[in-house]
Design a protein around this motif. Structure first.
Motif, mmCIF file in Angstrom:
data_model
loop_
_atom_site.group_PDB
_atom_site.id
_atom_site.type_symbol
_atom_site.label_atom_id
_atom_site.label_comp_id
_atom_site.label_asym_id
_atom_site.label_seq_id
_atom_site.Cartn_x
_atom_site.Cartn_y
_atom_site.Cartn_z
ATOM 1 N N SER A 51 0.878 -1.259 -0.001
ATOM 2 C CA SER A 51 -0.025 0.063 -0.028
ATOM 3 C C SER A 51 0.744 1.340 0.072
ATOM 4 O O SER A 51 0.428 2.153 -0.818
ATOM 5 C CB SER A 51 -0.967 0.002 1.128
ATOM 6 O OG SER A 51 -1.723 1.090 1.298
ATOM 7 N N VAL A 164 -6.847 -7.182 -2.257
ATOM 8 C CA VAL A 164 -6.294 -6.463 -3.421
ATOM 9 C C VAL A 164 -5.725 -4.920 -3.034
ATOM 10 O O VAL A 164 -6.524 -4.119 -2.440
ATOM 11 C CB VAL A 164 -7.010 -6.145 -4.485
ATOM 12 C CG1 VAL A 164 -6.487 -5.256 -5.826
ATOM 13 C CG2 VAL A 164 -7.449 -7.626 -5.030
ATOM 14 N N LEU A 166 -5.111 -1.206 -4.375
ATOM 15 C CA LEU A 166 -5.404 -0.446 -5.508
ATOM 16 C C LEU A 166 -4.224 0.687 -6.034
ATOM 17 O O LEU A 166 -3.197 0.741 -4.857
ATOM 18 C CB LEU A 166 -6.749 0.154 -5.521
ATOM 19 C CG LEU A 166 -7.935 -0.606 -5.202
ATOM 20 C CD1 LEU A 166 -9.228 0.187 -5.110
ATOM 21 C CD2 LEU A 166 -8.243 -1.715 -6.480
ATOM 22 N N LEU A 191 -11.182 -8.532 -11.279
ATOM 23 C CA LEU A 191 -9.735 -8.487 -10.767
ATOM 24 C C LEU A 191 -8.929 -9.686 -11.350
ATOM 25 O O LEU A 191 -7.978 -9.744 -11.695
ATOM 26 C CB LEU A 191 -9.832 -8.515 -9.162
ATOM 27 C CG LEU A 191 -9.535 -6.883 -8.723
ATOM 28 C CD1 LEU A 191 -8.396 -6.306 -9.315
ATOM 29 C CD2 LEU A 191 -10.832 -6.112 -9.117
ATOM 30 N N GLY A 199 -4.881 -3.788 -10.013
ATOM 31 C CA GLY A 199 -4.811 -3.814 -8.615
ATOM 32 C C GLY A 199 -3.397 -5.127 -8.193
ATOM 33 O O GLY A 199 -3.452 -5.666 -9.213
ATOM 34 N N LEU A 440 -9.852 3.062 -12.225
ATOM 35 C CA LEU A 440 -9.141 2.485 -11.017
ATOM 36 C C LEU A 440 -7.950 2.728 -10.979
ATOM 37 O O LEU A 440 -6.981 2.704 -9.879
ATOM 38 C CB LEU A 440 -9.323 0.895 -11.005
ATOM 39 C CG LEU A 440 -10.760 0.436 -10.645
ATOM 40 C CD1 LEU A 440 -10.709 -1.262 -10.677
ATOM 41 C CD2 LEU A 440 -11.390 0.553 -9.339
ATOM 42 N N ASP A 441 -7.293 3.307 -12.068
ATOM 43 C CA ASP A 441 -5.894 3.360 -12.268
ATOM 44 C C ASP A 441 -5.543 4.641 -12.938
ATOM 45 O O ASP A 441 -5.043 4.729 -14.197
ATOM 46 C CB ASP A 441 -5.008 2.216 -12.804
ATOM 47 C CG ASP A 441 -3.397 2.789 -12.828
ATOM 48 O OD1 ASP A 441 -2.869 3.483 -12.134
ATOM 49 O OD2 ASP A 441 -2.868 2.018 -13.692
ATOM 50 N N LEU A 446 -0.180 1.143 -12.948
ATOM 51 C CA LEU A 446 -0.349 -0.453 -12.902
ATOM 52 C C LEU A 446 -0.057 -1.101 -13.928
ATOM 53 O O LEU A 446 -0.904 -1.333 -15.119
ATOM 54 C CB LEU A 446 -1.525 -0.880 -12.055
ATOM 55 C CG LEU A 446 -1.661 -0.492 -10.677
ATOM 56 C CD1 LEU A 446 -2.929 -0.560 -10.167
ATOM 57 C CD2 LEU A 446 -0.439 -1.023 -9.993
#
Length: 454
Positions: A51, A164, A166, A191, A199, A440-441, A446
């Motif tokens: 994280s 997960v 993120l 996912l 993630g 999400l990104d 990622l």
């Protein structure tokens, strides 16, 4: 690079390295795709450390590529934009075995063989068997399957819950322990197969199964591929609970005999396996034998001894390595398409014709119980003509599979090798996939450049 010093402050010096050997190891997988070094390799030990790393990378727009064992076949873990290779090998604990619930909780660096060794103490096993001793995190990231998928399903069918991290550092869970749920969106399905683009998987809760009382393996030979596939259809229509149904073509059997000292009949062959109790299995094997004979089976031989069974499946699993060892100066390339089972003979014969027209030495194997097949060949990366022929074959096989309503990849994943087919296969849905990625990104840190070519 100054950000490497900052990473060492976030973790510890020994968890952050720019060692040249480790950089090279994390810049390639087992595919023919061009290697590329990361800037740094990071070895986290906890979800909280991941994280911190992701939050830092997101703030500073630094690419992060999760890394398991590097056994992928489409360049998934190659960091083409440099940045951080996030090696999860230190997160390799089997956290909990819930034998009464037929569940197990593991960290992402646990390998398939490591897990089954632990589960055996409880009379259980994990079903997904891609051949390579890959990590479970990597298997979930690519939605792996393998020889047992015809009975037990693919990786997506085994995952009950994921932890997960993120892109912004948030830690979420995508499921729970319950056998079913109608609550909320199916985040597991989103996912799994996302290849580290949405993630980083840090924990998995997986379905496991009781070790069957009896296992019988068999090898059935045929004159033609059509006969072999017709036999598969007949076995499935009859409801016989096959655990594995694998096709190995004539050229691959020739290669096995040449390198392993075996004397198998050099003709299209089905490798079969049955799981069950002793009484039921005897009935299944007898019925299966009748169906195989009705479809032109030349000969069938069964193995009940564990050692002989294992040897049979080792030959099948190690077929790719048989090709690798036969051409040490070349790189392995495997195609990976799925077509409707009824179209499988047509697709395989079409592939064989293209192989011959291009004068390529290649074998064809497949998980024919679900229409998934592979062409195995070796490519001289110093020969532009050889590379061009291999790419032409791969493109032809994919285009033909898509024309039949199939898919460009059944288990290897998209990575960089299959990215160019995503728009063609998914149509308008591809644009919505990109919107999910952007949500999400948003900073595209990622595993950038994978799945989405733009």
């Amino acid at each position: 690079m100054i950000y490497i010093d900052q990473l060492q402050l976030l973790l510890s010096n020994e968890q952050v390295t720019t060692n040249a050997v480790l950089l090279e190891q994390h810049g390639k997988d087992e595919s023919y795709h061009e290697p590329h070094l990361p800037d740094v390799v990071v070895f986290p030990k906890t979800s909280e450390e991941i994280s911190k790393v992701l939050a830092f990378a997101n703030e500073n727009r630094i690419p992060v590529v999760p890394f398991g064992l590097g056994t992928s076949l489409e360049g998934h873990i190659i960091p083409y934009n440099g940045g951080i290779s996030l090696d999860l090998s230190l997160m390799s604990a089997v956290l909990e075995v819930r034998s009464d619930d037929f569940l197990v909780k593991v960290q992402p660096g646990v390998t398939r063989s490591q897990l089954n060794k632990e589960l055996k103490k409880h009379g259980l096993f994990f079903s997904v068997d891609p051949g390579a001793d890959a990590t479970l995190g990597g298997m979930a990231a690519t939605n792996a399957s393998g020889t047992t998928s015809v009975r037990y399903g693919i990786m997506r069918d085994q995952v009950r819950d994921l932890e997960v991290v993120l892109a912004n550092g948030d830690i979420i869970h995508t499921g729970g322990l319950a056998a079913k749920s109608s609550s909320g969106y199916h985040l597991n399905g989103l996912l799994i197969g996302s290849e580290g683009t949405l993630g980083v998987i840090t924990e998995l809760t997986l379905r496991v199964y009781g070790i069957p009382e009896k296992v019988v393996a068999g090898r059935a030979t045929f004159t033609t591929v059509q006969q072999a596939v017709d036999s598969v259809v007949a076995l499935k229509q009859a409801g016989i609970p096959m655990a594995r149904i694998e096709l190995v073509d004539k050229r691959s059997i020739e290669r096995v005999n040449a390198t392993s000292g075996t004397t198998f009949a050099e003709t299209p062959t089905l490798f079969l396996e049955f799981h069950g109790n002793e009484a039921g299995l005897a009935s299944d094997v007898a019925f299966a034998t009748e169906l195989l004979d009705d479809n032109g089976c030349l000969d069938i031989q069964f193995e009940q001894d564990e050692r002989n069974r294992n040897q049979l499946w080792e030959l099948r699993h190690n077929l790719a390595y048989t090709y690798i060892h036969s051409a040490p100066k070349k790189r392995l390339m495997t195609t990976d398409v799925v077509v409707p089972i009824n179209s499988l003979p047509e697709a395989i014969e079409n592939s064989r014709a293209k192989i011959e027209s291009l004068q390529i030495d290649a074998g064809i194997v497949g998980h024919v119980g679900d229409g998934n097949y592979h062409i195995i060949l070796m490519v001289d990366m110093n020969d532009s003509a050889d590379i061009a022929r291999a790419k032409q074959l791969n493109e032809h096989v994919v285009e033909f599979a898509l024309s039949l309503g199939g898919t460009c990849t059944g288990e290897h994943g998209v990575g960089v090798g299959k990215a160019k087919y995503q728009q063609q296969e998914h149509g308008l849905a591809y644009n919505w996939m990109k919107q999910i990625k952007k949500l999400l990104d948003p900073n595209n840190i990622l595993n950038p450049g994978k799945i989405f070519i733009d």
